[in-house]
Design a protein around this motif. Structure first.
Motif, PDB file in Angstrom:
ATOM      1  N   GLU A 104      59.229  19.740  34.619  1.00  0.00           N
ATOM      2  CA  GLU A 104      59.523  18.493  33.918  1.00  0.00           C
ATOM      3  C   GLU A 104      58.296  17.899  32.889  1.00  0.00           C
ATOM      4  OE1 GLU A 104      61.813  15.095  36.327  1.00  0.00           O
ATOM      5  OE2 GLU A 104      59.676  14.770  36.463  1.00  0.00           O
ATOM      6  N   LYS A 105      59.142  17.245  31.900  1.00  0.00           N
ATOM      7  CA  LYS A 105      58.066  16.686  30.749  1.00  0.00           C
ATOM      8  C   LYS A 105      57.233  15.634  31.468  1.00  0.00           C
ATOM      9  CE  LYS A 105      59.582  14.407  27.040  1.00  0.00           C
ATOM     10  NZ  LYS A 105      60.173  14.052  25.784  1.00  0.00           N
ATOM     11  N   GLY A 106      56.146  15.461  31.293  1.00  0.00           N
ATOM     12  CA  GLY A 106      54.876  14.268  31.870  1.00  0.00           C
ATOM     13  C   GLY A 106      53.613  14.525  30.992  1.00  0.00           C
ATOM     14  N   ASP A 107      52.837  13.498  31.397  1.00  0.00           N
ATOM     15  CA  ASP A 107      51.343  13.342  30.907  1.00  0.00           C
ATOM     16  C   ASP A 107      50.572  14.404  31.348  1.00  0.00           C
ATOM     17  OD1 ASP A 107      52.805  11.419  29.138  1.00  0.00           O
ATOM     18  OD2 ASP A 107      51.629   9.957  30.345  1.00  0.00           O
ATOM     19  N   VAL A 108      49.704  14.813  30.683  1.00  0.00           N
ATOM     20  CA  VAL A 108      48.701  15.705  31.186  1.00  0.00           C
ATOM     21  C   VAL A 108      47.069  15.041  31.023  1.00  0.00           C
ATOM     22  CG1 VAL A 108      50.097  17.697  30.779  1.00  0.00           C
ATOM     23  CG2 VAL A 108      48.642  17.105  29.041  1.00  0.00           C
ATOM     24  N   ARG A 109      46.887  13.969  30.427  1.00  0.00           N
ATOM     25  CA  ARG A 109      45.565  13.383  30.133  1.00  0.00           C
ATOM     26  C   ARG A 109      45.676  11.750  30.291  1.00  0.00           C
ATOM     27  NH1 ARG A 109      42.320  13.744  25.991  1.00  0.00           N
ATOM     28  NH2 ARG A 109      41.670  11.688  26.075  1.00  0.00           N
TER      29      ARG A 109
ATOM     30  N   GLU B 136      52.604  34.748  36.925  1.00  0.00           N
ATOM     31  CA  GLU B 136      53.634  33.809  36.855  1.00  0.00           C
ATOM     32  C   GLU B 136      53.156  32.709  35.660  1.00  0.00           C
ATOM     33  OE1 GLU B 136      56.703  33.437  37.877  1.00  0.00           O
ATOM     34  OE2 GLU B 136      56.932  34.994  39.202  1.00  0.00           O
ATOM     35  N   ILE B 137      53.996  32.189  34.858  1.00  0.00           N
ATOM     36  CA  ILE B 137      53.550  31.196  33.875  1.00  0.00           C
ATOM     37  C   ILE B 137      54.173  30.014  34.199  1.00  0.00           C
ATOM     38  CG2 ILE B 137      53.220  30.660  31.465  1.00  0.00           C
ATOM     39  CD1 ILE B 137      53.003  33.470  30.729  1.00  0.00           C
ATOM     40  N   LEU B 138      53.589  29.110  34.244  1.00  0.00           N
ATOM     41  CA  LEU B 138      54.167  27.615  34.609  1.00  0.00           C
ATOM     42  C   LEU B 138      53.938  26.628  33.352  1.00  0.00           C
ATOM     43  CD1 LEU B 138      52.746  27.152  38.014  1.00  0.00           C
ATOM     44  CD2 LEU B 138      54.751  28.296  37.287  1.00  0.00           C
ATOM     45  N   GLY B 139      54.949  26.216  32.564  1.00  0.00           N
ATOM     46  CA  GLY B 139      54.899  25.590  31.367  1.00  0.00           C
ATOM     47  C   GLY B 139      55.227  24.225  31.812  1.00  0.00           C
ATOM     48  N   PHE B 140      54.320  23.296  31.220  1.00  0.00           N
ATOM     49  CA  PHE B 140      54.488  21.757  31.504  1.00  0.00           C
ATOM     50  C   PHE B 140      54.664  20.948  30.113  1.00  0.00           C
ATOM     51  CE2 PHE B 140      52.961  23.481  35.483  1.00  0.00           C
ATOM     52  CZ  PHE B 140      53.598  22.487  36.486  1.00  0.00           C
ATOM     53  N   PRO B 141      55.754  20.869  29.468  1.00  0.00           N
ATOM     54  CA  PRO B 141      55.879  20.011  28.523  1.00  0.00           C
ATOM     55  C   PRO B 141      55.382  18.585  28.549  1.00  0.00           C
ATOM     56  CG  PRO B 141      57.756  20.901  29.153  1.00  0.00           C
ATOM     57  CD  PRO B 141      56.968  20.955  30.225  1.00  0.00           C
TER      58      PRO B 141
END
Length: 181
Positions: free
Chosen positions: A93-98, A57-62
């Motif tokens: 859902e789009k969100g911050d990653v850092r 499964e690939i989970l993409g996080f914009p």
């Protein structure tokens, strides 16, 4: 706390527990639709199509944190991915990653697998390093996510086993994925 303890939101705002992915091999990736690495969507989709029947499964996080390269709404991001790259894997859902505003999932992933360094032979690597040094030098510090398309590989037991930086092509992850399937 483990990977299956996290609840995230789909691009339609519906909560989804990562426990739903127990027993699957996961690639978790932060994405952007206006980035030099955006063509990686095609390679990610190719991996997904090749291995989904075996449990990938690939989970993409914009994310819009990197030079505002993901300006669209959640629905616009989904439409872009499907129309331009045929993406059928889950986009969240789009969100911050850092930083302090990073989604808890990405804080966890970074704790599990630190920065691996860029592949300097990648055609965009020099341009990326120059941009980071000139415009975002703080991004180069520590183990945080440095740019779009940082990929984390999770085994069937939920262990974060590898991190692949944006300069590492998804197609080159196939051998590592196969070992876990």
């Amino acid at each position: 706390m483990g990977i299956y303890d996290f609840v995230v939101k789909t691009n339609k705002g519906v909560e989804k527990s990562l426990a739903d992915y127990k027993g699957k091999v996961l690639i978790i990736v932060n994405t952007a639709s206006k980035c030099g690495f955006t063509p990686q969507f095609k390679e990610l989709q190719d991996l997904y199509m090749k291995y989904k029947s075996q449990g990938l499964e690939i989970l993409g996080f914009p994310c819009n944190q990197f030079a505002e390269q993901e300006p669209g709404s959640n629905s616009e991001v989904q439409e872009f991915c499907r129309l331009n790259y045929g993406v059928t894997f889950q986009i969240f859902e789009k969100g911050d990653v850092r930083g302090e505003t990073a989604q808890p999932l990405f804080q966890y992933l970074i704790e599990q697998q630190g920065f691996q360094g860029f592949d300097e032979s990648h055609p965009i690597a020099a341009k990326l390093m120059e941009a980071l040094q000139q415009n975002f030098p703080e991004y180069l510090e520590g183990d945080s996510i440095k740019w779009n398309f940082t990929k984390f590989l999770v085994d069937r037991e939920g262990n974060v086993v590898a991190r692949f930086e944006p300069t590492f092509a998804p197609a080159d992850m196939a051998k590592e994925v196969e070992k876990l399937l």
